[in-house]
Design a protein around this motif. Structure first.
Motif, mmCIF file in Angstrom:
data_model
loop_
_atom_site.group_PDB
_atom_site.id
_atom_site.type_symbol
_atom_site.label_atom_id
_atom_site.label_comp_id
_atom_site.label_asym_id
_atom_site.label_seq_id
_atom_site.Cartn_x
_atom_site.Cartn_y
_atom_site.Cartn_z
ATOM 1 N N ARG A 26 0.837 -1.202 0.000
ATOM 2 C CA ARG A 26 0.000 0.000 0.000
ATOM 3 C C ARG A 26 0.873 1.253 0.000
ATOM 4 O O ARG A 26 0.730 2.127 -0.844
ATOM 5 N N GLY A 48 -15.369 -2.321 0.952
ATOM 6 C CA GLY A 48 -14.352 -3.150 1.609
ATOM 7 C C GLY A 48 -13.267 -2.235 2.158
ATOM 8 O O GLY A 48 -12.080 -2.453 1.961
ATOM 9 N N GLY A 50 -12.172 -1.659 5.115
ATOM 10 C CA GLY A 50 -11.356 -2.051 6.254
ATOM 11 C C GLY A 50 -11.436 -1.018 7.359
ATOM 12 O O GLY A 50 -12.526 -0.531 7.697
ATOM 13 N N ASP A 69 -18.003 -1.902 4.901
ATOM 14 C CA ASP A 69 -17.248 -3.132 5.193
ATOM 15 C C ASP A 69 -18.094 -3.978 6.158
ATOM 16 O O ASP A 69 -18.722 -3.436 7.065
ATOM 17 N N PRO A 70 -18.086 -5.305 5.974
ATOM 18 C CA PRO A 70 -18.917 -6.139 6.860
ATOM 19 C C PRO A 70 -18.259 -6.471 8.202
ATOM 20 O O PRO A 70 -18.922 -7.006 9.081
ATOM 21 N N THR A 71 -16.971 -6.159 8.370
ATOM 22 C CA THR A 71 -16.272 -6.588 9.585
ATOM 23 C C THR A 71 -16.406 -5.508 10.665
ATOM 24 O O THR A 71 -15.798 -4.435 10.569
ATOM 25 N N LEU A 74 -13.424 -3.699 12.278
ATOM 26 C CA LEU A 74 -12.718 -2.767 11.381
ATOM 27 C C LEU A 74 -13.491 -1.459 11.260
ATOM 28 O O LEU A 74 -12.907 -0.366 11.299
ATOM 29 N N ALA A 92 -20.648 -5.942 0.424
ATOM 30 C CA ALA A 92 -20.809 -5.280 -0.875
ATOM 31 C C ALA A 92 -22.015 -5.837 -1.628
ATOM 32 O O ALA A 92 -22.721 -5.102 -2.316
ATOM 33 N N GLU A 93 -22.245 -7.129 -1.464
ATOM 34 C CA GLU A 93 -23.282 -7.793 -2.256
ATOM 35 C C GLU A 93 -24.682 -7.263 -1.943
ATOM 36 O O GLU A 93 -25.579 -7.333 -2.786
ATOM 37 N N TYR A 108 -10.294 -1.098 -3.012
ATOM 38 C CA TYR A 108 -8.838 -1.106 -2.802
ATOM 39 C C TYR A 108 -8.484 -2.455 -2.178
ATOM 40 O O TYR A 108 -8.678 -2.679 -0.994
ATOM 41 N N LEU A 109 -8.002 -3.370 -2.998
ATOM 42 C CA LEU A 109 -7.633 -4.730 -2.568
ATOM 43 C C LEU A 109 -8.752 -5.412 -1.789
ATOM 44 O O LEU A 109 -8.506 -6.024 -0.750
ATOM 45 N N ASP A 113 -11.578 -10.583 -1.617
ATOM 46 C CA ASP A 113 -12.197 -10.974 -0.343
ATOM 47 C C ASP A 113 -13.702 -11.145 -0.462
ATOM 48 O O ASP A 113 -14.355 -11.559 0.488
HETATM 49 C C1 LIG Z 1 -7.576 -6.891 2.261
HETATM 50 S S1 LIG Z 1 -8.773 -5.986 3.170
HETATM 51 C C2 LIG Z 1 -8.636 -4.374 2.424
HETATM 52 C C3 LIG Z 1 -9.136 -3.277 3.316
HETATM 53 C C4 LIG Z 1 -8.890 -1.864 2.808
HETATM 54 N N1 LIG Z 1 -9.515 -1.641 1.529
HETATM 55 C C5 LIG Z 1 -7.421 -1.585 2.751
HETATM 56 O O1 LIG Z 1 -6.858 -1.580 1.663
HETATM 57 O O2 LIG Z 1 -6.816 -1.416 3.801
HETATM 58 C C6 LIG Z 1 -10.278 -6.635 2.509
HETATM 59 C C7 LIG Z 1 -11.529 -6.105 3.173
HETATM 60 O O3 LIG Z 1 -12.665 -6.691 2.537
HETATM 61 C C8 LIG Z 1 -13.659 -6.841 3.527
HETATM 62 N N2 LIG Z 1 -14.682 -7.789 3.046
HETATM 63 C C9 LIG Z 1 -14.782 -9.126 3.260
HETATM 64 N N3 LIG Z 1 -15.911 -9.598 2.707
HETATM 65 C C10 LIG Z 1 -16.534 -8.550 2.133
HETATM 66 C C11 LIG Z 1 -17.764 -8.390 1.428
HETATM 67 N N4 LIG Z 1 -18.561 -9.431 1.190
HETATM 68 N N5 LIG Z 1 -18.101 -7.154 1.009
HETATM 69 C C12 LIG Z 1 -17.284 -6.095 1.236
HETATM 70 N N6 LIG Z 1 -16.114 -6.179 1.893
HETATM 71 C C13 LIG Z 1 -15.744 -7.394 2.345
HETATM 72 C C14 LIG Z 1 -12.908 -7.295 4.749
HETATM 73 O O4 LIG Z 1 -13.654 -7.084 5.924
HETATM 74 C C15 LIG Z 1 -11.655 -6.429 4.653
HETATM 75 O O5 LIG Z 1 -11.802 -5.229 5.359
#
Ligand SMILES: C[S@@+](CC[C@H](N)C(=O)[O-])C[C@H]1O[C@@H](n2cnc3c(N)ncnc32)[C@H](O)[C@@H]1O
Length: 238
Positions: A26, A48, A50, A69-71, A74, A92-93, A108-109, A113
């Protein structure tokens, strides 16, 4: 959030490993080109997001942001670090955000996931205003292959010998582990990502395989040996 994708249990380790500055990929490979492309956006949706690092960076250049974000852990950390920012706990879905309410949607990445790529992509496009841009940073499909492949081969002395690519066309989820993080990542051939956005009528306007612009040169050299990240920008036709 799915109880089985590892994100809930890995959230604190993720926050610790990223720190305020972000990891190498990053901080030294993606942030600069991603911020350059996000420049000028009025209202961005970060899918997503984070713990909200990229939302905070976009805000610093004048963009209003909503992070999804679902977590829960975070999002709690994101709100703690950015009390004025907008954040939503959702996948996201099935996220409920304003249709056509954003001139920029960012992933962003996070695509690797997300299990429901097609539903998530449709939601992202729905959130875009006509003429709006979808900015994606993703692990390339050549390095997302997890434990079966997508890893470095080393000689007996531990020196890098090459990069293993195998079972490329098999779409699958695999557990990956590092620094106390254990999460499920999706490997999909590049075609799966391209097709989903093309089928939604988006036009590809930018493609890049960014190089490191600083940091430890020994780590950076790996990014020149194997394909790692790419950045794509798509436009929703007016
Ligand atoms: C690799 S991290 C990237 C986080 C942030 N974008 C960053 O670059 O720091 C992937 C993220 O995707 C989220 N994630 C997992 N399942 C997801 C979903 N179904 N919809 C959206 N985000 C999701 C996770 O909770 C996590 O925060």
């Amino acid at each position: 959030m799915s109880a089985t994708d590892g994100w809930r249990d890995s959230a604190q380790a993720w926050i610790d490993s990223l720190g305020e500055e972000g990891d190498f990929g990053r901080k030294w490979v993606l942030d600069k080109p991603m911020l350059e492309r996000a420049q000028g956006a009025r209202r961005a949706l970060d899918v997503g997001c984070g713990e909200g690092r990229f939302c905070r960076m976009m805000q610093a250049q004048g963009t209003r942001t909503l992070g999804v974000d679902p977590t829960e852990t975070l999002i709690r950390k994101a709100k703690e670090r950015d009390p004025q920012g907008g954040y939503l706990i959702a996948k996201a879905e099935d996220m409920r955000v304003e249709a056509g309410g954003f001139d920029l949607v960012v992933s962003y990445l996070s695509l690797i996931d997300i299990p429901g790529l097609e539903q998530a992509a449709a939601k992202m496009v729905e959130a875009l205003e006509p003429g709006g841009r979808l900015l994606v940073a993703n692990l390339t499909s050549f390095s997302s292959a997890g434990t079966i492949a997508g890893r470095w081969l080393r000689d007996r002395d531990g020196a890098l010998k090459g990069f293993l690519m195998d079972h490329y066309l098999e779409e699958r989820a695999e557990w990956v582990e590092w620094k106390g993080i254990r999460i499920l990542n999706w490997h999909r051939p590049l075609e799966s990502y391209m097709r989903v956005f093309l089928d939604l009528g988006l036009k590809l306007t930018h493609f890049a395989e960014p190089k490191p612009y600083g940091g430890d040169p020994e780590i950076g050299a790996r990014y020149a040996r194997a394909p790692w990240f790419h950045i794509l920008e798509w436009r929703k036709e007016p």
